[in-house]
Structures are given as C-alpha cells and as structure tokens.
Scaffold this active site. Sequence first.
Site, PDB file in Angstrom:
ATOM      1  N   LYS A   1       8.884 -16.503 -11.449  1.00 53.24           N
ATOM      2  CA  LYS A   1       8.271 -15.268 -11.914  1.00 53.24           C
ATOM      3  C   LYS A   1       7.067 -15.576 -12.793  1.00 53.24           C
ATOM      4  CE  LYS A   1       9.089 -11.124 -14.689  1.00 53.24           C
ATOM      5  NZ  LYS A   1      10.050 -10.381 -15.523  1.00 53.24           N
TER       6      LYS A   1
ATOM      7  N   LYS B   1     -14.696   0.164  14.977  1.00 55.10           N
ATOM      8  CA  LYS B   1     -13.407  -0.508  15.169  1.00 55.10           C
ATOM      9  C   LYS B   1     -12.944  -0.383  16.613  1.00 55.10           C
ATOM     10  CE  LYS B   1      -8.910  -0.826  12.814  1.00 55.10           C
ATOM     11  NZ  LYS B   1      -8.062  -0.249  11.726  1.00 55.10           N
TER      12      LYS B   1
ATOM     13  N   PHE C   1      -5.201   2.636  14.663  1.00 57.09           N
ATOM     14  CA  PHE C   1      -5.273   3.686  13.648  1.00 57.09           C
ATOM     15  C   PHE C   1      -6.190   3.201  12.525  1.00 57.09           C
ATOM     16  CE2 PHE C   1      -1.771   4.941  16.104  1.00 57.09           C
ATOM     17  CZ  PHE C   1      -1.492   6.271  15.848  1.00 57.09           C
TER      18      PHE C   1
ATOM     19  N   ASP D   1      -4.583  -6.638   4.508  1.00 53.72           N
ATOM     20  CA  ASP D   1      -5.682  -7.466   5.013  1.00 53.72           C
ATOM     21  C   ASP D   1      -5.630  -8.883   4.447  1.00 53.72           C
ATOM     22  OD1 ASP D   1      -6.834  -5.389   6.540  1.00 53.72           O
ATOM     23  OD2 ASP D   1      -7.782  -4.561   4.749  1.00 53.72           O
TER      24      ASP D   1
ATOM     25  N   ASN E   1       0.846  -1.191   0.000  1.00 54.50           N
ATOM     26  CA  ASN E   1       0.000   0.000   0.000  1.00 54.50           C
ATOM     27  C   ASN E   1       0.883   1.243   0.000  1.00 54.50           C
ATOM     28  OD1 ASN E   1       0.623   0.664   2.878  1.00 54.50           O
ATOM     29  ND2 ASN E   1      -0.498  -1.253   3.239  1.00 54.50           N
TER      30      ASN E   1
ATOM     31  N   LYS F   1     -12.715  -4.141  18.487  1.00 50.95           N
ATOM     32  CA  LYS F   1     -11.360  -4.653  18.713  1.00 50.95           C
ATOM     33  C   LYS F   1     -10.843  -4.360  20.119  1.00 50.95           C
ATOM     34  CE  LYS F   1     -10.380  -4.765  13.818  1.00 50.95           C
ATOM     35  NZ  LYS F   1      -9.400  -4.625  12.733  1.00 50.95           N
TER      36      LYS F   1
END
Length: 416
Positions: A303, A351, A337, A293, A223, A355
């Site tokens: 490859k 969240k 976060f 995730d 990301n 959690k």
Amino acid sequence: MGVKGKTIVLGVTGGIAAYKACIICSQLQQKGARIRVIMTHSATRFVQPLTFQTLSHHHVYTDTFEEHDPSGVAHIDLADEADLFLIAPATANIIGKLANGIADDMLSTTLLATQAPVWMAPAMNGHMYEHPAVQENITKLKVRGVHLIEPGSGLLACGYVGKGRMAEPEEIISAVEQYFETGNPQGEPVGDKAVKHWWQGKRVLVTAGPTQEPLDPVRYLTNHSSGKMGYALTKVLAGMGAEVVLVSGPTALDVPQGVKEYISVVTADEMYQAVLRHYSSVDAVFKAAAVADYHPLNKSEQKIKKDAEEITITFKKNKDILKALGERKKGQILVGFAAETHDLDIYARAKLQNKNLDFIVANNVSKEGAGFGTDTNAVTIYDRWGGKVDVPLLPKEEVAYQIVKVVAERHGLHKE
C-alpha cells in the site's frame, strides 16, 4: 382497402380513457371492420359491456370461462381470427402482464395465444408511465414486436400534467387504416415484428462496464461507467435471438437473462485477451465498455503510504481493443462506442475511419441524462456508408433497441 373486412380485436382495460375506446370501436365498425371486444373486469367499471356490444354488433367477452359456442374455445378462436389486436387503453397492469407472460383473465390469455400484430395505446398517470418497471416492460414488448402508440402529454385525469394521456381516437384509427393500406404504421413495420428475428442465430460479443487498473493492493484507477448501456444491449440482442457473449468489467448489475456466455474481467488487458479469444467465432461485436487508456507502469506491491506531499506515477498506454478488432476483421460487424464531451461529430467520424469500424455510437457525456451511471441516454449512430441517425434521450434499453435495429437494417440482416 383499409380496414374493410378486417377483424380487429379491441382490448379495453381499466382506465378512464376507456370511453375513448367507444369512439374507436364505433368508427372502425362504421368503416367496415369486424370488431370483437374483450374487456377486463376493471374496464367494466368505467364502461358497460352493453355499450361495446351495441357499437360492435357482437358479443363482448369479459370472462375466460364464459363459452357461448360449444364447438370452439373463445379465446383461441378470437386469437386466430384477429388481423390486428389493439389494446386501448393499455394500463400499466396489462403491459406488465404481457411483458412477463401472465395469463390470468380473458384479455391476457387471448393475447398470449394470438399470432396477429399487437398494438398498445398506453394510458396512465405520468409518474406510472415513467416508472423504470413500466419502461422496462415497454422495452420488452417492443423487442418482441409489439407496436406502442405513444401517449401524449398534457393534463391527465388525475390532475397531474405529464406524459401518459392515451393517443386520441382519430390518431389511432388513422394509424390502423394506414397499416392495412400500406403495412406501415407511421413509417415503421408494425410492431417491428420482423426485427425480432434479424439477430436469430447470430453470435454476438458485447463488452460492458469499466475496467480497473491497480495502483497498489488497495487502490485502482477507473471511470464512471456503470455498465448499464452494455447490459441493455445484451438484453435486447438476447431477446432478438442472438447468442450473446458478454465480457464485462466490474459492475453492480445482474447478468441479463439469455446470455450464452458471461466473462468477468477487471483490467483492460484482461478484457483485451478475452475479446480477442472469442473474436473469430462471432458475427458482430458491440464494444460498449469504457476501457482505461492507460495503466500504471509499476504497480506497488505494498500500500502506498501518504508520507510524501506529492507523488509521481508513470503510466503506460493500454492496447487498443477496438483498433485490434478493426485490423483483424474478417466479415464481422464491428460497432464502437465513443463517450465525448465536445466536438462529437468530428471525433466520432475520425474514430469510425481510423479503427475500421462499421458503426460508431457516440454520446455527449456532459449532457444531462446522457452520461455515465444514468438510466437514460441520447446517442448519434454513424455508419461507414456516411449515414447518421440521432436517437433522443430515452431509457437505455430503448436506446439499445434502436442501436441494434439500425445496425441490422444498415448491414442487411433484415434481408436474410
């Protein structure tokens, strides 16, 4: 009450706003304060020492080696006598000196010797004020307990329009009076002097950066996280005395100074294992990493060639690090976060509850200046007691400072 009978050391540095320091000196002296003035050599190019001597009724200091009283050492005596140390104007030069422990003239030497609260009123060109080096130095000073009187925006002496104009003398004098009357300038402890001790001796784990999930020997999924927010948190926490364990995915950043232990990981599973391994030995976790995730179910050992027009990759869900920490929590402070693109409040609160977090720091990554890879951020801090604090767009180190301060305050660390 107020400033009457208080010793205020006024440091004047080399900027056009030095003329405003004359007003500050005069009015504080008229209100009963004992004003002792230290000028840098550059400041004397704008205002003569005789002006401040006349206004303060005291000798003005400009040279470290100029001793008028053989029974003492001037810069030590001034440092000890001060009830408050006020630098107005504060140039980028003096800010940089104090931030980096440089003592090469009377003012910077006395600043390093004083135990009094230190206030600075920055004044400079807008581009200078916004320069990353200056902002980094300002953040360092805030972490150490220096109180910054924010400059105003408008037409500057150089002709630019921007932020960098020193606060008006009336505003500075009012804040000084408020401090001596209440101990609270503008609703906040002076220079946050106590804040810098709140994390002393605490062992804190910080996660930072992205993870990389390999597809084949040359490709991976990741990301846009740069790791800057997590590294900023690490720097601020270490500066406040915490023993920081930094678990970081791949970044181009240098390991912050003061880190107790640095653990480099690549994949989400590696980060999971590292975090769980250290969890029982820490007092708090700031999980700022952007963890993948999912990971490819089958990594190709060779490859992948571009023979086919389309390929299908099956993904498997990664272990949820934050959820695992919430389930195993035994007194640790747990800060999550959340990077969102919409419905920030809804997703963040869900969240936080699901959690078992104590805090969640949420930001809208689609907002300009608050997304991945930027040097700035704007966040909202939610806590399990129903509290909510908005932090506007600021340099990431300043945002980090606000986050760890809020966590300490809400979790009662400031009472220890």
